[in-house]
Scaffold this motif. Sequence first.
Motif, PDB file in Angstrom:
ATOM      1  N   VAL A 135      12.864 -14.950  63.944  1.00 32.41           N
ATOM      2  CA  VAL A 135      13.652 -16.115  63.502  1.00 32.41           C
ATOM      3  C   VAL A 135      14.526 -16.611  64.653  1.00 32.41           C
ATOM      4  O   VAL A 135      14.631 -17.814  64.905  1.00 32.41           O
ATOM      5  N   PHE A 136      15.136 -15.671  65.397  1.00 30.66           N
ATOM      6  CA  PHE A 136      15.991 -16.067  66.530  1.00 30.66           C
ATOM      7  C   PHE A 136      15.162 -16.681  67.664  1.00 30.66           C
ATOM      8  O   PHE A 136      15.703 -17.385  68.503  1.00 30.66           O
ATOM      9  N   ALA A 137      13.873 -16.375  67.686  1.00 36.88           N
ATOM     10  CA  ALA A 137      13.001 -16.925  68.727  1.00 36.88           C
ATOM     11  C   ALA A 137      12.289 -18.195  68.253  1.00 36.88           C
ATOM     12  O   ALA A 137      11.548 -18.812  69.020  1.00 36.88           O
ATOM     13  N   ALA A 138      12.502 -18.589  66.994  1.00 38.25           N
ATOM     14  CA  ALA A 138      11.778 -19.739  66.435  1.00 38.25           C
ATOM     15  C   ALA A 138      12.117 -21.009  67.220  1.00 38.25           C
ATOM     16  O   ALA A 138      13.282 -21.287  67.477  1.00 38.25           O
ATOM     17  N   PRO A 139      11.085 -21.770  67.581  1.00 36.43           N
ATOM     18  CA  PRO A 139      11.314 -22.953  68.413  1.00 36.43           C
ATOM     19  C   PRO A 139      11.903 -24.135  67.651  1.00 36.43           C
ATOM     20  O   PRO A 139      12.474 -25.034  68.259  1.00 36.43           O
ATOM     21  N   ASP A 140      11.741 -24.177  66.333  1.00 35.61           N
ATOM     22  CA  ASP A 140      12.221 -25.336  65.580  1.00 35.61           C
ATOM     23  C   ASP A 140      12.501 -24.917  64.128  1.00 35.61           C
ATOM     24  O   ASP A 140      12.143 -23.815  63.714  1.00 35.61           O
ATOM     25  N   PRO A 141      13.131 -25.813  63.349  1.00 38.09           N
ATOM     26  CA  PRO A 141      13.494 -25.472  61.966  1.00 38.09           C
ATOM     27  C   PRO A 141      12.290 -25.137  61.092  1.00 38.09           C
ATOM     28  O   PRO A 141      12.388 -24.267  60.217  1.00 38.09           O
ATOM     29  N   HIS A 142      11.146 -25.794  61.320  1.00 37.87           N
ATOM     30  CA  HIS A 142       9.962 -25.489  60.508  1.00 37.87           C
ATOM     31  C   HIS A 142       9.524 -24.042  60.691  1.00 37.87           C
ATOM     32  O   HIS A 142       9.235 -23.348  59.717  1.00 37.87           O
ATOM     33  N   ALA A 143       9.469 -23.628  61.921  1.00 37.06           N
ATOM     34  CA  ALA A 143       9.061 -22.254  62.213  1.00 37.06           C
ATOM     35  C   ALA A 143      10.071 -21.273  61.614  1.00 37.06           C
ATOM     36  O   ALA A 143       9.689 -20.285  60.975  1.00 37.06           O
ATOM     37  N   ALA A 144      11.361 -21.559  61.805  1.00 37.47           N
ATOM     38  CA  ALA A 144      12.404 -20.683  61.261  1.00 37.47           C
ATOM     39  C   ALA A 144      12.308 -20.624  59.741  1.00 37.47           C
ATOM     40  O   ALA A 144      12.395 -19.548  59.141  1.00 37.47           O
TER      41      ALA A 144
ATOM     42  N   ALA B 231      19.231 -18.866  56.327  1.00 37.47           N
ATOM     43  CA  ALA B 231      18.690 -20.041  55.641  1.00 37.47           C
ATOM     44  C   ALA B 231      19.713 -21.178  55.616  1.00 37.47           C
ATOM     45  O   ALA B 231      19.353 -22.347  55.777  1.00 37.47           O
ATOM     46  N   PHE B 232      20.992 -20.837  55.446  1.00 39.31           N
ATOM     47  CA  PHE B 232      22.027 -21.876  55.378  1.00 39.31           C
ATOM     48  C   PHE B 232      22.108 -22.664  56.687  1.00 39.31           C
ATOM     49  O   PHE B 232      22.466 -23.847  56.678  1.00 39.31           O
ATOM     50  N   PHE B 233      21.778 -22.019  57.789  1.00 35.64           N
ATOM     51  CA  PHE B 233      21.793 -22.740  59.068  1.00 35.64           C
ATOM     52  C   PHE B 233      20.681 -23.780  59.127  1.00 35.64           C
ATOM     53  O   PHE B 233      20.874 -24.871  59.649  1.00 35.64           O
ATOM     54  N   VAL B 234      19.519 -23.420  58.582  1.00 35.77           N
ATOM     55  CA  VAL B 234      18.420 -24.387  58.553  1.00 35.77           C
ATOM     56  C   VAL B 234      18.795 -25.545  57.624  1.00 35.77           C
ATOM     57  O   VAL B 234      18.621 -26.713  57.966  1.00 35.77           O
ATOM     58  N   VAL B 235      19.379 -25.210  56.459  1.00 35.00           N
ATOM     59  CA  VAL B 235      19.786 -26.231  55.489  1.00 35.00           C
ATOM     60  C   VAL B 235      20.796 -27.196  56.118  1.00 35.00           C
ATOM     61  O   VAL B 235      20.736 -28.406  55.910  1.00 35.00           O
TER      62      VAL B 235
ATOM     63  N   GLU C 224      21.502 -16.550  77.517  1.00 38.04           N
ATOM     64  CA  GLU C 224      20.759 -17.125  78.640  1.00 38.04           C
ATOM     65  C   GLU C 224      20.863 -16.323  79.922  1.00 38.04           C
ATOM     66  O   GLU C 224      20.250 -16.684  80.931  1.00 38.04           O
ATOM     67  N   ALA C 225      21.660 -15.256  79.920  1.00 34.69           N
ATOM     68  CA  ALA C 225      21.702 -14.408  81.111  1.00 34.69           C
ATOM     69  C   ALA C 225      20.314 -13.790  81.279  1.00 34.69           C
ATOM     70  O   ALA C 225      19.744 -13.282  80.319  1.00 34.69           O
ATOM     71  N   PRO C 226      19.746 -13.876  82.501  1.00 36.22           N
ATOM     72  CA  PRO C 226      18.340 -13.514  82.680  1.00 36.22           C
ATOM     73  C   PRO C 226      18.002 -12.073  82.293  1.00 36.22           C
ATOM     74  O   PRO C 226      16.924 -11.803  81.796  1.00 36.22           O
ATOM     75  N   ASP C 227      18.927 -11.146  82.478  1.00 35.83           N
ATOM     76  CA  ASP C 227      18.615  -9.749  82.177  1.00 35.83           C
ATOM     77  C   ASP C 227      19.205  -9.314  80.833  1.00 35.83           C
ATOM     78  O   ASP C 227      19.400  -8.144  80.585  1.00 35.83           O
ATOM     79  N   CYS C 228      19.540 -10.273  79.972  1.00 37.87           N
ATOM     80  CA  CYS C 228      20.201  -9.907  78.721  1.00 37.87           C
ATOM     81  C   CYS C 228      19.348 -10.297  77.523  1.00 37.87           C
ATOM     82  O   CYS C 228      18.696  -9.459  76.932  1.00 37.87           O
ATOM     83  N   ARG C 229      19.314 -11.568  77.164  1.00 38.81           N
ATOM     84  CA  ARG C 229      18.514 -12.075  76.047  1.00 38.81           C
ATOM     85  C   ARG C 229      18.918 -11.517  74.689  1.00 38.81           C
ATOM     86  O   ARG C 229      18.110 -11.497  73.752  1.00 38.81           O
ATOM     87  N   ARG C 230      20.177 -11.022  74.569  1.00 37.98           N
ATOM     88  CA  ARG C 230      20.632 -10.567  73.257  1.00 37.98           C
ATOM     89  C   ARG C 230      20.746 -11.761  72.310  1.00 37.98           C
ATOM     90  O   ARG C 230      21.014 -12.877  72.739  1.00 37.98           O
ATOM     91  N   ALA C 231      20.535 -11.475  71.007  1.00 31.38           N
ATOM     92  CA  ALA C 231      20.671 -12.527  70.006  1.00 31.38           C
ATOM     93  C   ALA C 231      22.147 -12.777  69.725  1.00 31.38           C
ATOM     94  O   ALA C 231      22.968 -11.860  69.816  1.00 31.38           O
ATOM     95  N   PHE C 232      22.501 -14.009  69.406  1.00 30.50           N
ATOM     96  CA  PHE C 232      23.841 -14.305  68.904  1.00 30.50           C
ATOM     97  C   PHE C 232      23.789 -15.581  68.077  1.00 30.50           C
ATOM     98  O   PHE C 232      22.793 -16.312  68.109  1.00 30.50           O
TER      99      PHE C 232
ATOM    100  N   GLN D 113      19.871 -24.911  62.876  1.00 28.33           N
ATOM    101  CA  GLN D 113      19.019 -23.779  63.271  1.00 28.33           C
ATOM    102  C   GLN D 113      19.180 -23.447  64.746  1.00 28.33           C
ATOM    103  O   GLN D 113      19.066 -22.297  65.155  1.00 28.33           O
ATOM    104  N   GLU D 114      19.472 -24.453  65.568  1.00 28.57           N
ATOM    105  CA  GLU D 114      19.598 -24.202  67.006  1.00 28.57           C
ATOM    106  C   GLU D 114      20.809 -23.322  67.355  1.00 28.57           C
ATOM    107  O   GLU D 114      20.945 -22.879  68.490  1.00 28.57           O
ATOM    108  N   ARG D 115      21.677 -23.067  66.388  1.00 30.71           N
ATOM    109  CA  ARG D 115      22.801 -22.158  66.649  1.00 30.71           C
ATOM    110  C   ARG D 115      22.364 -20.692  66.685  1.00 30.71           C
ATOM    111  O   ARG D 115      23.129 -19.838  67.093  1.00 30.71           O
ATOM    112  N   LEU D 116      21.153 -20.430  66.201  1.00 27.56           N
ATOM    113  CA  LEU D 116      20.620 -19.062  66.254  1.00 27.56           C
ATOM    114  C   LEU D 116      19.956 -18.909  67.610  1.00 27.56           C
ATOM    115  O   LEU D 116      18.910 -19.482  67.863  1.00 27.56           O
ATOM    116  N   ARG D 117      20.600 -18.180  68.513  1.00 25.72           N
ATOM    117  CA  ARG D 117      20.211 -18.225  69.915  1.00 25.72           C
ATOM    118  C   ARG D 117      20.023 -16.874  70.542  1.00 25.72           C
ATOM    119  O   ARG D 117      20.440 -15.860  70.013  1.00 25.72           O
TER     120      ARG D 117
END
Length: 186
Positions: A70-79, A128-132, A143-151, A136-140
């Motif tokens: 879900v955090f990797a979903a490219p758009d709201p449809h995918a999420a 789901a409330f974020f998509v509503v 961007e640090a290259p060696d990190c990629r943790r979800a937030f 959805q783009e707030r689920l990220r």
Amino acid sequence: MLITHDTRCALDTVVDLVNTAPDDEQAVDGLADVAALGEFVRRNDISDVGVLTERDLDGVQSVRGRFAAVFAAPDPHAAASLINELVAAAGTTPRLTDHDGYDWHVHYFAPGASVADHLAADCGMALAFFVVAGEQERLRRCEAPDCRRAFVDLSRNRSRRYCDSRTCGNRLHVAAYRARRKEAAG
Ligand SMILES: [Zn+2]
Ligand SMILES: [Zn+2]
């Protein structure tokens, strides 16, 4: 968007869950065994969890992979379709509760649900409330290259780029500063 206390807790929980996953073969799995799962349940204050077993561990690891998607979903449809699958598989029984002195809020997990289904239902609905809300783009991912943790970016202008600006953001600023100095010196 309005984020209530319980949604905020569910968001913190799902971010913690996704970030327990090892990011390459070297890294340690934060949910390697049942004891680690117990610690995860305690630190996130997850209610109504019974005695944990290997089966719970398998279930939570599998749900973790689906939340990572879900955090990797490219758009709201995918999420949306990922969240629908997660929540449908868990089965939900929305009910109002004011347990433990919290204000009224809705629990989605079914009574007696496994911890995996509990997480899928309640964290799935929080996402789901974020998509509503069209957010959805707030689920990220950081961007640090060696990190990629979800937030979850809860900043007003959706400008947050790093999982924790005091560590990742700062580390990158220092690296950029050193690179500029080196350039200036050379
Ligand atoms: Zn609750
Ligand atoms: Zn980071």
